[in-house]
Design a protein around this motif. Structure first.
Motif, PDB file in Angstrom:
ATOM      1  N   TRP A  70       0.833  -1.202   0.000  1.00 34.30           N
ATOM      2  CA  TRP A  70       0.000   0.000   0.000  1.00 34.30           C
ATOM      3  C   TRP A  70       0.873   1.259   0.000  1.00 34.30           C
ATOM      4  N   ILE A  73       2.427   2.870   3.803  1.00 33.19           N
ATOM      5  CA  ILE A  73       2.699   1.807   4.775  1.00 33.19           C
ATOM      6  C   ILE A  73       3.311   0.559   4.144  1.00 33.19           C
ATOM      7  N   ILE A  76       3.247  -3.308   5.698  1.00 36.28           N
ATOM      8  CA  ILE A  76       3.222  -3.329   7.161  1.00 36.28           C
ATOM      9  C   ILE A  76       2.080  -4.188   7.698  1.00 36.28           C
ATOM     10  N   LEU A  77       0.899  -4.048   7.132  1.00 40.51           N
ATOM     11  CA  LEU A  77      -0.250  -4.802   7.642  1.00 40.51           C
ATOM     12  C   LEU A  77      -0.031  -6.306   7.481  1.00 40.51           C
ATOM     13  N   LEU A  80       2.422  -7.498  10.136  1.00 38.82           N
ATOM     14  CA  LEU A  80       1.836  -7.628  11.470  1.00 38.82           C
ATOM     15  C   LEU A  80       0.988  -8.895  11.599  1.00 38.82           C
ATOM     16  N   LYS A  81       0.424  -9.337  10.490  1.00 36.47           N
ATOM     17  CA  LYS A  81      -0.415 -10.539  10.530  1.00 36.47           C
ATOM     18  C   LYS A  81       0.394 -11.815  10.319  1.00 36.47           C
ATOM     19  N   ILE A 260       7.218  -2.300  14.416  1.00 35.99           N
ATOM     20  CA  ILE A 260       6.440  -1.452  13.514  1.00 35.99           C
ATOM     21  C   ILE A 260       6.915   0.000  13.523  1.00 35.99           C
ATOM     22  N   ASN A 273       3.432  -3.175  19.337  1.00 33.23           N
ATOM     23  CA  ASN A 273       3.665  -4.620  19.446  1.00 33.23           C
ATOM     24  C   ASN A 273       4.518  -4.989  20.654  1.00 33.23           C
TER      25      ASN A 273
END
Length: 548
Positions: A70, A73, A76-77, A80-81, A260, A273
């Motif tokens: 994206w 970012i 990043i998402l 994190l997952k 992050i 986190n």
């Protein structure tokens, strides 16, 4: 004929010098303007041509393959997952069938590499271009604002501290002068394990190997193996030493843990986190034990109560600049010592634990290793550092362990100081380059039957097997400007620990266990369960040292 003569006479005999000067000046001026115009046009054409060529080259050179992500970012998402992150990054490379990939995290291009050839292109051919480190929350805390050597970005401070470490602490002459301190810790290890075997027989290899390494670096750094006033009678670590070791490993785990806020700095302080608190707490525990010793020693040198160099701390304090003043401040000494103390225990302890686990499952390798020690050393004395050059099979086992069971999935990140080209791809300035320790050692293009544990594969025409691997087919102590500063120390510690455990004791699994499950932990590269084995004495009892 007349007319021609008149013109010549007029030209040659003109009596107006001012007119002649004006004419000459005008001619020179016109020639100057013409020359300048030609130069301007030439420069403009050259610049336009260069810009056109650069634009065409940039079009040809793309980033390594990887997911787009994206705006702002990046991925990043997904990061994190997808914990642990190293498994996610490796899965991306497998999906794309590539040995170099690019994943954008925030505004940072993270370049991952699994090919030794590409690794050599980065770490050897273009080493100077990739000689920096990223700036992260953890590094800032641990290095006291980037005042150290290993994790400090490239610059004057890094060069200053590296020169001190390489020329004063880890030079060959210093390594030889501190031999006795290492020998004391080798004997202490043998005495401690002897007591455990005599008392219960059961030995936790992770616990023992980590604390042996911790004891050794504390002895070299501070002149003591323990932070407690009261030592354990059997030679084991005290509660203070256990707390210190736990803090070290937590600090190591979260220094480069894909936090992050390292990729989105505006989130620093929110600790989304939980990494930031872990690093602060770990750093504070280490400071709690280190700083009082350092402060007291600085005062002793200042007051003239200590004048002889006995350990690394003395070296840091006593070094002078050109004007005879202390070269390092306490604010530089403290984080650098913390960094170096953290750097020692993980790699050797992990390798010995994995090596023992592999050998228990393959008794023929264990038998061959013990036979080599008996042949080189015998059973009438304990193995010493002077025996290391002849213990080639032991070192081949350790090399194979480094290859198959590295301490971490990736090496410490390197950062590109300028735009670069690697393997035909464009690597932007500021990119973080990660070599995959895990995949380098398991690359089927390099290693036949890569998942099998075969120490013999490391024998070659050389008379002596070494633990270093300069061709980056796997990583033991790394290489290049930001490689491990102490391969000699690392080799001495890991080989002596391994040799003493094999020479002094016969090992078997506890009752009702026939094999070790050789599986990595779900979140790191350590063995999923600490290796516990039962030992028996295999030397005459008078050879075993006593705890001092």
């Amino acid at each position: 004929m007349y007319t021609h003569k008149r013109i010549n006479n007029f030209t040659s005999n003109s009596s107006d010098p001012t007119s002649t000067t004006r004419t000459q000046t005008s001619l020179f001026s016109n020639m100057y303007l013409l020359t300048m115009l030609q130069a301007f046009v030439t420069i403009t054409l050259v610049m336009l041509l260069k810009k056109l060529i650069t634009k065409q080259n940039n079009k040809k050179l793309s980033l390594p393959p990887g997911p787009t992500g994206w705006p702002i970012i990046g991925m990043i998402l997904a990061m994190l997952k997808s914990r642990p992150v190293f498994l996610w990054l490796h899965s991306i490379m497998k999906q794309l069938n590539t040995e170099i990939a690019c994943v954008k995290l925030g505004n940072t291009h993270v370049i991952t590499v699994t090919c030794p050839k590409i690794a050599r292109e980065i770490y050897k051919q273009q080493d100077a271009l990739f000689a920096s480190r990223p700036m992260t929350y953890a590094q800032n805390v641990l290095s006291n604002g980037y005042k150290t050597c290993v994790i400090t970005p490239f610059g004057e401070q890094f060069k200053k501290m590296k020169k001190v470490v390489m020329t004063e602490l880890l030079c060959p002459s210093r390594h030889r002068s501190l031999h006795q301190k290492r020998a004391e810790e080798n004997d202490h290890l043998t005495a401690w394990v002897y007591n455990m075997v005599k008392n219960s027989g059961s030995v936790d290899f992770r616990f023992v190997t980590r604390h042996y390494c911790g004891n050794a670096i504390k002895k070299l750094m501070f002149g003591t193996r323990t932070f407690s006033e009261n030592t354990a009678p059997d030679g084991g670590p005290t509660a203070e030493d256990i707390e210190h070791m736990k803090a070290m490993f937590e600090g190591l785990e979260f220094t480069f843990a894909f936090c992050i806020s390292d990729y989105l700095p505006m989130l620093t302080g929110l600790d989304l986190n939980g990494h930031e608190k872990i690093i602060r707490d770990s750093s504070a525990i280490m400071d709690k034990y280190h700083d009082p010793i350092i402060d007291a020693r600085i005062k002793m040198w200042r007051d003239g109560k200590r004048t002889q160099i006995e350990d690394f701390l003395d070296i840091f304090i006593s070094i002078k600049d050109e004007e005879g003043n202390p070269l390092l401040t306490a604010d530089e000494i403290k984080p650098t010592i913390k960094e170096l103390v953290m750097a020692v225990p993980d790699n050797p302890s992990n390798a010995v634990e994995w090596a023992m686990a592999e050998m228990v499952n393959k008794p023929e390798i264990l038998l061959k290793a013990v036979e080599e020690i008996d042949k080189v050393v015998g059973k009438e004395r304990l193995v010493q550092e002077s025996d290391i050059p002849k213990l080639n099979y032991l070192k081949a086992i350790l090399r194979e362990t480094f290859r198959l069971h590295p301490i971490a999935a990736f090496n410490i990140p390197h950062v590109a100081l300028s735009d670069a080209t690697v393997a035909g791809y464009h690597i932007p300035k500021g990119s973080q380059v990660l070599l995959s320790r895990y995949e380098l050692g398991r690359n089927p293009k390099v290693w036949a039957d890569p998942l099998s544990f075969k120490p013999e594969r490391h024998f070659n025409e050389c008379s002596e097997v070494t633990l270093t691997e300069n061709d980056l087919r796997f990583i033991s102590f790394s290489t290049g400007k930001r490689g491990c500063a102490a391969p000699a120390l690392g080799t001495a510690l890991i080989t002596m620990m391994f040799a003493r455990l094999l020479q002094g004791f016969t090992w078997k699994l506890p009752e009702n266990e026939t094999r070790v499950e050789l599986v990595e932990s779900s979140h790191d590269m350590f063995l999923s369960k600490p290796l516990v084995m039962v030992g028996e004495l295999r030397l005459p009892e008078h050879l075993y040292p006593t705890v001092k």
